[in-house]
Design a protein around this motif. Structure first.
Motif, PDB file in Angstrom:
ATOM      1  N   PRO A  92      36.168  34.930  46.162  1.00  0.00           N
ATOM      2  CA  PRO A  92      36.677  35.677  44.994  1.00  0.00           C
ATOM      3  C   PRO A  92      36.814  34.817  43.737  1.00  0.00           C
ATOM      4  O   PRO A  92      36.557  35.296  42.626  1.00  0.00           O
ATOM      5  N   PHE A  93      37.194  33.542  43.900  1.00  0.00           N
ATOM      6  CA  PHE A  93      37.309  32.649  42.751  1.00  0.00           C
ATOM      7  C   PHE A  93      35.950  32.434  42.086  1.00  0.00           C
ATOM      8  O   PHE A  93      35.828  32.485  40.852  1.00  0.00           O
ATOM      9  N   VAL A  94      34.928  32.214  42.889  1.00  0.00           N
ATOM     10  CA  VAL A  94      33.579  32.015  42.348  1.00  0.00           C
ATOM     11  C   VAL A  94      33.088  33.277  41.654  1.00  0.00           C
ATOM     12  O   VAL A  94      32.501  33.223  40.566  1.00  0.00           O
ATOM     13  N   LEU A  95      33.320  34.434  42.258  1.00  0.00           N
ATOM     14  CA  LEU A  95      32.912  35.700  41.639  1.00  0.00           C
ATOM     15  C   LEU A  95      33.608  35.901  40.294  1.00  0.00           C
ATOM     16  O   LEU A  95      32.999  36.375  39.331  1.00  0.00           O
ATOM     17  N   SER A  96      34.870  35.525  40.228  1.00  0.00           N
ATOM     18  CA  SER A  96      35.618  35.647  38.980  1.00  0.00           C
ATOM     19  C   SER A  96      35.002  34.799  37.876  1.00  0.00           C
ATOM     20  O   SER A  96      34.877  35.254  36.723  1.00  0.00           O
ATOM     21  N   GLU A  97      34.598  33.576  38.217  1.00  0.00           N
ATOM     22  CA  GLU A  97      33.980  32.699  37.226  1.00  0.00           C
ATOM     23  C   GLU A  97      32.594  33.193  36.824  1.00  0.00           C
ATOM     24  O   GLU A  97      32.203  33.096  35.650  1.00  0.00           O
ATOM     25  N   VAL A  98      31.830  33.730  37.756  1.00  0.00           N
ATOM     26  CA  VAL A  98      30.497  34.257  37.448  1.00  0.00           C
ATOM     27  C   VAL A  98      30.602  35.442  36.490  1.00  0.00           C
ATOM     28  O   VAL A  98      29.821  35.566  35.528  1.00  0.00           O
ATOM     29  N   ILE A  99      31.561  36.324  36.742  1.00  0.00           N
ATOM     30  CA  ILE A  99      31.760  37.471  35.857  1.00  0.00           C
ATOM     31  C   ILE A  99      32.147  37.006  34.459  1.00  0.00           C
ATOM     32  O   ILE A  99      31.663  37.535  33.438  1.00  0.00           O
ATOM     33  N   LEU A 100      33.004  35.989  34.368  1.00  0.00           N
ATOM     34  CA  LEU A 100      33.403  35.455  33.069  1.00  0.00           C
ATOM     35  C   LEU A 100      32.203  34.907  32.307  1.00  0.00           C
ATOM     36  O   LEU A 100      32.071  35.120  31.090  1.00  0.00           O
ATOM     37  N   LEU A 101      31.304  34.212  33.010  1.00  0.00           N
ATOM     38  CA  LEU A 101      30.118  33.669  32.359  1.00  0.00           C
ATOM     39  C   LEU A 101      29.216  34.765  31.803  1.00  0.00           C
ATOM     40  O   LEU A 101      28.502  34.559  30.814  1.00  0.00           O
ATOM     41  N   GLY A 102      29.226  35.928  32.435  1.00  0.00           N
ATOM     42  CA  GLY A 102      28.349  37.017  32.000  1.00  0.00           C
ATOM     43  C   GLY A 102      28.901  37.843  30.860  1.00  0.00           C
ATOM     44  O   GLY A 102      28.225  38.760  30.377  1.00  0.00           O
ATOM     45  N   ARG A 103      30.102  37.547  30.389  1.00  0.00           N
ATOM     46  CA  ARG A 103      30.723  38.335  29.328  1.00  0.00           C
ATOM     47  C   ARG A 103      30.760  37.530  28.033  1.00  0.00           C
ATOM     48  O   ARG A 103      31.571  36.626  27.864  1.00  0.00           O
ATOM     49  N   LEU A 104      29.895  37.902  27.103  1.00  0.00           N
ATOM     50  CA  LEU A 104      29.793  37.175  25.845  1.00  0.00           C
ATOM     51  C   LEU A 104      31.018  37.372  24.956  1.00  0.00           C
ATOM     52  O   LEU A 104      31.255  36.571  24.047  1.00  0.00           O
ATOM     53  N   ASP A 105      31.795  38.435  25.197  1.00  0.00           N
ATOM     54  CA  ASP A 105      32.995  38.666  24.387  1.00  0.00           C
ATOM     55  C   ASP A 105      34.192  37.870  24.882  1.00  0.00           C
ATOM     56  O   ASP A 105      35.304  38.019  24.364  1.00  0.00           O
ATOM     57  N   LEU A 106      33.967  37.023  25.882  1.00  0.00           N
ATOM     58  CA  LEU A 106      34.998  36.141  26.437  1.00  0.00           C
ATOM     59  C   LEU A 106      36.122  36.889  27.142  1.00  0.00           C
ATOM     60  O   LEU A 106      37.174  36.311  27.422  1.00  0.00           O
ATOM     61  N   SER A 107      35.919  38.160  27.458  1.00  0.00           N
ATOM     62  CA  SER A 107      36.939  38.898  28.200  1.00  0.00           C
ATOM     63  C   SER A 107      36.937  38.420  29.652  1.00  0.00           C
ATOM     64  O   SER A 107      35.880  38.148  30.224  1.00  0.00           O
ATOM     65  N   PRO A 108      38.119  38.291  30.266  1.00  0.00           N
ATOM     66  CA  PRO A 108      38.196  37.752  31.630  1.00  0.00           C
ATOM     67  C   PRO A 108      37.696  38.749  32.659  1.00  0.00           C
ATOM     68  O   PRO A 108      37.443  39.922  32.353  1.00  0.00           O
ATOM     69  N   SER A 109      37.552  38.296  33.867  1.00  0.00           N
ATOM     70  CA  SER A 109      37.176  39.171  34.973  1.00  0.00           C
ATOM     71  C   SER A 109      38.318  40.143  35.258  1.00  0.00           C
ATOM     72  O   SER A 109      39.432  39.948  34.774  1.00  0.00           O
ATOM     73  N   PRO A 110      38.080  41.190  36.045  1.00  0.00           N
ATOM     74  CA  PRO A 110      39.142  42.167  36.312  1.00  0.00           C
ATOM     75  C   PRO A 110      40.412  41.522  36.854  1.00  0.00           C
ATOM     76  O   PRO A 110      40.362  40.550  37.609  1.00  0.00           O
ATOM     77  N   ALA A 111      41.541  42.074  36.468  1.00  0.00           N
ATOM     78  CA  ALA A 111      42.830  41.504  36.859  1.00  0.00           C
ATOM     79  C   ALA A 111      42.997  41.478  38.367  1.00  0.00           C
ATOM     80  O   ALA A 111      43.515  40.507  38.935  1.00  0.00           O
ATOM     81  N   TRP A 112      42.559  42.534  39.058  1.00  0.00           N
ATOM     82  CA  TRP A 112      42.718  42.583  40.512  1.00  0.00           C
ATOM     83  C   TRP A 112      41.932  41.470  41.187  1.00  0.00           C
ATOM     84  O   TRP A 112      42.384  40.905  42.187  1.00  0.00           O
ATOM     85  N   LEU A 113      40.755  41.135  40.613  1.00  0.00           N
ATOM     86  CA  LEU A 113      39.935  40.074  41.209  1.00  0.00           C
ATOM     87  C   LEU A 113      40.595  38.720  41.008  1.00  0.00           C
ATOM     88  O   LEU A 113      40.573  37.869  41.913  1.00  0.00           O
ATOM     89  N   ARG A 114      41.209  38.505  39.862  1.00  0.00           N
ATOM     90  CA  ARG A 114      41.892  37.233  39.624  1.00  0.00           C
ATOM     91  C   ARG A 114      43.100  37.094  40.538  1.00  0.00           C
ATOM     92  O   ARG A 114      43.413  35.995  41.005  1.00  0.00           O
ATOM     93  N   THR A 115      43.797  38.205  40.788  1.00  0.00           N
ATOM     94  CA  THR A 115      44.922  38.159  41.710  1.00  0.00           C
ATOM     95  C   THR A 115      44.472  37.843  43.129  1.00  0.00           C
ATOM     96  O   THR A 115      45.056  37.001  43.821  1.00  0.00           O
ATOM     97  N   VAL A 116      43.400  38.510  43.561  1.00  0.00           N
ATOM     98  CA  VAL A 116      42.865  38.263  44.899  1.00  0.00           C
ATOM     99  C   VAL A 116      42.385  36.819  45.032  1.00  0.00           C
ATOM    100  O   VAL A 116      42.589  36.179  46.071  1.00  0.00           O
ATOM    101  N   SER A 117      41.765  36.292  43.972  1.00  0.00           N
ATOM    102  CA  SER A 117      41.258  34.909  44.042  1.00  0.00           C
ATOM    103  C   SER A 117      42.393  33.908  44.231  1.00  0.00           C
ATOM    104  O   SER A 117      42.268  32.935  44.984  1.00  0.00           O
TER     105      SER A 117
END
Length: 311
Positions: free
Chosen positions: A233-258
């Motif tokens: 889950p931590f890696v997925l969270s970072e991958v999602i962050l890299l894919g968002r040019l507006d610098l918005s974080p990954s979903p809150a539930w995913l960060r909690t799970v990570s």
């Protein structure tokens, strides 16, 4: 003293994430349980390794000790910090920055220790030279984690994230800075060690000698599997962050799970050690002798028996 806060949409005018009372006390219960299991489990591992080393073979004791210290540090420092953050609604400086630095250090040292353990299992014999190299590699993983963890602190990229329940790196201005940092940190601290860890595990499984004497390092494949599961889950969270040019974080539930899954890994590793029969027996013997002391010394009992036989 300032309280670090985080806007979950990535912009300065977004609303903060808030937990309901049910969610809050559920998180408190889970974090409390993980803290107790992590601290008690890793303290038991250290105690068994120190007091009962002669009861089981432990050729790779340096890397296993480094991993246990990393898990214990996370359990004793980071988890209680998250627990208090949920209860109080945030973390204050300088503890906010310290938590971020320590967590990155523990993550890097953990995967570094497992990687060193995986490589060491392929070495046919142990000696002072090998031990020195292993010690140097483990210390390097701790130092690397500290260096990469200090960069966001130095550039003031640290804010409290209520979803992660601790202070973490958060981006607001420069996508290029985020891209460079995450790619460098992930490559050096996670990706290359993970690839090496998997390759060594596959080679060790292919070369496994069933006639070889059992060693505590035989649990390495289970440690690799636990780490992979808990940090996905931590890696997925970072991958999602890299894919968002507006610098918005990954979903809150995913960060909690990570966060919860990374904490889970610290408590799982002592369970993995107990999958090794010799280590499990040594732990049971140590616990049993500490809780059940004989009421009569053995020598005194033997002396009485001899007297009865003479009579």
């Amino acid at each position: 003293m300032r309280r670090c806060s985080l806007n979950v949409s990535g912009t300065s005018d977004a609303s903060e994430l808030t937990w309901s009372q049910t969610q809050k006390w559920l998180l408190v219960s889970v974090l409390s349980l993980q803290t107790v299991i992590g601290v008690s489990g890793n303290c038991l591992v250290l105690l068994v390794k120190a007091k009962s080393r002669g009861r089981f073979n432990n050729r790779c004791w340096i890397s296993l000790l480094s991993l246990t210290l990393s898990d214990l540090g996370c359990s004793a420092l980071i988890m209680p910090g998250s627990l208090l953050a949920v209860l109080t609604g945030g973390q204050r400086s300088p503890w906010c920055e310290v938590v971020s630095l320590l967590k990155f250090t523990f993550i890097t040292s953990s995967i570094g220790s497992i990687t060193v353990l995986s490589v060491q299992r392929l070495v046919p014999s142990a000696g002072k030279v090998v031990d020195c190299l292993v010690l140097g590699a483990c210390l390097s993983s701790w130092a690397t984690g500290t260096v990469f963890g200090a960069v966001p602190v130095n550039y003031s990229w640290i804010k409290y994230d209520p979803a992660e329940m601790l202070c973490a790196v958060f981006w607001e201005s420069s996508y290029s800075d985020m891209l460079i940092y995450i790619l460098c940190a992930s490559s050096v601290c996670i990706f290359f060690p993970f690839v090496l860890m998997i390759l060594c595990s596959v080679v060790a499984a292919a070369k496994r000698d069933r006639n070889k004497e059992e060693d505590l390092s035989d649990v390495a494949p289970l440690l690799v599997a636990a780490y992979t599961l808990c940090y996905t889950p931590f890696v997925l969270s970072e991958v999602i962050l890299l894919g968002r040019l507006d610098l918005s974080p990954s979903p809150a539930w995913l960060r909690t799970v990570s966060s919860l899954m990374s904490y889970l890994d610290c408590g799982l590793n002592p369970v993995v050690y107990c999958c090794h029969q010799d280590f499990r027996e040594a732990a049971l013997v140590l616990l049993w002798t500490r809780t059940h002391t004989p009421t009569e010394p053995v020598l005194t009992a033997a002396h009485i028996l001899d007297q009865q036989q003479i009579r």
